[in-house]
Every structure is written in structure tokens, then in C-alpha cells.
Design a protein around this motif. Sequence first.
Motif, short mmCIF file in Angstrom:
data_model
loop_
_atom_site.label_atom_id
_atom_site.label_comp_id
_atom_site.label_asym_id
_atom_site.label_seq_id
_atom_site.Cartn_x
_atom_site.Cartn_y
_atom_site.Cartn_z
N HIS A 163 27.73 6.57 14.94
CA HIS A 163 28.41 5.45 14.30
C HIS A 163 27.50 4.30 13.93
CE1 HIS A 163 32.15 7.39 15.41
NE2 HIS A 163 31.83 7.35 16.69
N VAL A 164 26.26 4.27 14.41
CA VAL A 164 25.40 3.10 14.25
C VAL A 164 24.13 3.47 13.48
CG1 VAL A 164 24.18 1.23 15.41
CG2 VAL A 164 26.25 2.20 16.45
N GLN A 165 23.79 2.65 12.48
CA GLN A 165 22.54 2.83 11.76
C GLN A 165 21.62 1.65 12.04
OE1 GLN A 165 21.70 2.62 7.20
NE2 GLN A 165 21.98 4.78 7.68
N ILE A 218 26.49 -3.49 17.56
CA ILE A 218 26.69 -3.99 16.20
C ILE A 218 27.15 -5.44 16.24
CG2 ILE A 218 28.01 -3.68 14.07
CD1 ILE A 218 28.31 -0.71 14.85
N ASP A 219 28.11 -5.73 17.13
CA ASP A 219 28.68 -7.07 17.19
C ASP A 219 27.67 -8.10 17.69
OD1 ASP A 219 31.15 -6.41 16.22
OD2 ASP A 219 32.04 -6.05 18.18
N THR A 227 24.19 -1.74 11.96
CA THR A 227 25.40 -1.81 11.14
C THR A 227 26.34 -0.65 11.43
OG1 THR A 227 24.16 -0.70 9.37
CG2 THR A 227 24.35 -3.10 9.25
N ASP A 228 27.59 -0.87 11.11
CA ASP A 228 28.66 0.11 11.30
C ASP A 228 28.63 1.11 10.15
OD1 ASP A 228 31.01 1.51 11.56
OD2 ASP A 228 32.30 -0.25 11.74
N LYS A 229 28.34 2.38 10.44
CA LYS A 229 28.24 3.39 9.40
C LYS A 229 29.57 3.65 8.71
CE LYS A 229 25.93 7.12 10.44
NZ LYS A 229 25.46 8.27 11.24
N THR A 230 30.68 3.38 9.39
CA THR A 230 31.99 3.58 8.78
C THR A 230 32.38 2.44 7.84
OG1 THR A 230 33.22 2.49 10.57
CG2 THR A 230 32.72 4.82 10.85
N PHE A 231 31.61 1.35 7.86
CA PHE A 231 31.93 0.17 7.05
C PHE A 231 30.87 -0.12 5.99
CE2 PHE A 231 31.61 -4.56 6.59
CZ PHE A 231 32.82 -4.77 5.93
N ARG A 232 29.73 0.53 6.07
CA ARG A 232 28.60 0.22 5.19
C ARG A 232 28.99 0.28 3.72
NH1 ARG A 232 23.45 -0.01 6.65
NH2 ARG A 232 22.72 1.01 4.76
N PHE A 233 28.70 -0.83 3.01
CA PHE A 233 28.88 -0.94 1.56
C PHE A 233 30.34 -0.79 1.10
CE2 PHE A 233 24.57 1.09 2.05
CZ PHE A 233 23.88 -0.10 1.96
N LYS A 234 31.29 -0.93 2.02
CA LYS A 234 32.70 -0.79 1.63
C LYS A 234 33.26 -2.09 1.06
CE LYS A 234 34.73 3.00 4.24
NZ LYS A 234 35.82 3.39 5.18
#
Length: 371
Positions: A163-165, A218-219, A227-234
Motif C-alpha cells: 500500500h505504500v510507495q 503515510i500520515d 504516499t498512499d498507492k490507492t490514492f496516488r494521482f486521483k
Amino acid sequence: MEEVKPQLLKITFDGIEVEVEPGTTIMQAARKIAEADESQGHLVPPAMCYYKPLPVSGGKCRACLVKVSAGSAKDPRPMPKLVPSCITQVQDGMVVENTTNQAVLDTRKSIVEFLLINHPLDCPICDQAGECHLQDFAFEHGSVKTRYEEERRTFDKIDIGPHVQLHMTRCILCYRCVYTADQITDGRVHGVMNRGDASEISTYIEKAIDNDFSGNVIDVCPVGALTDKTFRFKNRVWFSKPEDAHRDCDKCCGKTTVWYRGDEIIRVTARKNTWGEVNDFICNTCRFEKKKTSDWVLEGPTKVKRSSVISANKYRKDLVAKPDFALKLAASQFKQIDDSRPYVTDEETIRHQSIENNDKANHRSLAANNN
């Protein structure tokens, strides 16, 4: 037996006196002043590595340096050098200068320049933009120009778990993610490897960070390095709407902030206090797997500082009030609109007025060139 309360210590911070318990740091004393009076929030020293819920954090970024002009009532001599307010405990009668000391402000500007030596200026594509502590620090204390001409160090992006990059190029080595892993896991598998300008956050023997609370790194990251991989560039955070929510969870407290884009929950984060710090860590189930409104009990809009871009055009005036300085600035530097002028809606009249205004502007430009 009656409990004996510890004797309070008196400290003067930027001319404001406050009484605190023994063991309190200068940073915590400054925050106590701001919590009692929100208008004094600007007095609190910035913090890039200090994180109150992480007991051993602080003392690394030097962003919070202050001048102690009087060490204590018993020994009023000033301390010879600036000291980090996040790890320096107060003494009775101590006098501290922060925003009132020019040496502190000059040093803080140098710290910003130092942190930006290798940090890439990729805010337009960084997911942390809009809630980045380094952005705020640079805006408040940084310089417009840079003297750095050498090549910045760069690293490849790597996944340190499902989940984390990690984008090490953005990292400022604040150690927050390391201390978080120490606190919430039995066996930390990542840390700071190598030394000097070769230092980097990495995992031991290429192990992945994979545990029920790994998303909390991440927080706590103050920049966009984790960064959150499920949220990246969304989505940009200022286009989303944060809502406080909770659920019954057998792993964590279940108290979170859910971020909406329309009717869709695009990410879930732990709740943060006034100083951007997480008090209660949340599990990966809440963070990454519960993305439906039906999974949560909504409590209402998250309270966001008026200075944050996240608050733009989202909340009623009674929830987020405009600061006084903005109204004073508008009154002093902007002309009043002349509402006595007629409101023209006729298209032909508007066209003629536009032609006349353009002619006047051209005449003024020719006159200025001739002079």
C-alpha cells in the motif's frame, strides 16, 4: 493521602507569560499559549521532525530553533547558541525569543534553504501538495531565490509494501516513519541506511513493510516521500471534502477522516490535531479497505484551518471564519467598488464601451512611449 501537585514553572515566551509543569519543553509551552488563544498561533515554532505522539522524536531538522535570552531565574545568563525548542525543557524564570528575535528568523530561513537543497520542486505533481508541512514552512520562512546550483540527489521510486510507495528524492530524513514503526510494531524492518549525503530510508534486506498498521507512516510523513498507492494521482486535496467518521473496529480506535470526491470516498486517514499530528493510529483495514459510505458513521465536516487550501469554498462562515488580517488587508489595499455606476446589460452598449476603453488604453500607451 492528598495528592501533591508539582510546582508550576513560569516561562516568558515572546513577551507572554505562561505556567507549565516541570518536564515541559519550550515547544509545548508555546503550543499551550496558542491553545489558550488561537490568535497567538503564529508564535509557535515550526516543526518538521518533532511529533508529540512519538516520544523520542525531535531535535533533527532544527526548524524550531529559538533564542533563550535568560536561562532561568537563578541563572539569568542567556544561552550562547540557539536551542531546539522541541527537546529543550523549560526552567523557572526562562525567557525565550522566537518571532521577536531576528537571528532566529534568519536562521529559520537558512534551514528552509538547507531542506530544499535536495528536495525536488515537484509540488504540481506531488500528492502531498496542499497539506505539506514543508510547503507551509517554506512559504512562511523561506526565500524567493535559491543559491544552489549543483545537481540534486535522486532515487528511484520503490514500493515498500502493498500500500505504500517511497519516493526517497523528497525525503528530508525527519525519522518520523522510523519512530512510528518502532511504536506500533514489534519488529521494525525499515530505517535510515548509510551516512551523510548517502543517507536514505530503506528496508532491511529488501523486506517489505507489511503489517496491520503500516499505513500510518503515510500520515506522519511531513512531505510527499511516503504516499498512499490507492490514492496516488486521483485527486487534489483541495477538491475533496474531509468528513470525520468512525466505525467499530477490533484492531484500532476506528476514528478517522474520510475524504470525499462527490459521493465517492477516495481515501481514509487518521484524525489529526491542531498541529497536524495523529493522536490515535488506525489499522490498514480502516485505511485501505473501507471505501464505502455504508462502512462509516459520519460525524460531520472536519474542522480545517482557514489558512489551509482545503477549506476553500467548502464550509459555512459559522464553521470557518475569515481571519481579521484578511479583512484589514482588503480594506487597506483594495479600492472600493463603485456601485453607483449603472448596470449595463445591453450588448450593443457594452461593445461600444469596450471599443472606447481600448482606444483610451492605446492613447495612454502611445503617450507613455513618446515621453
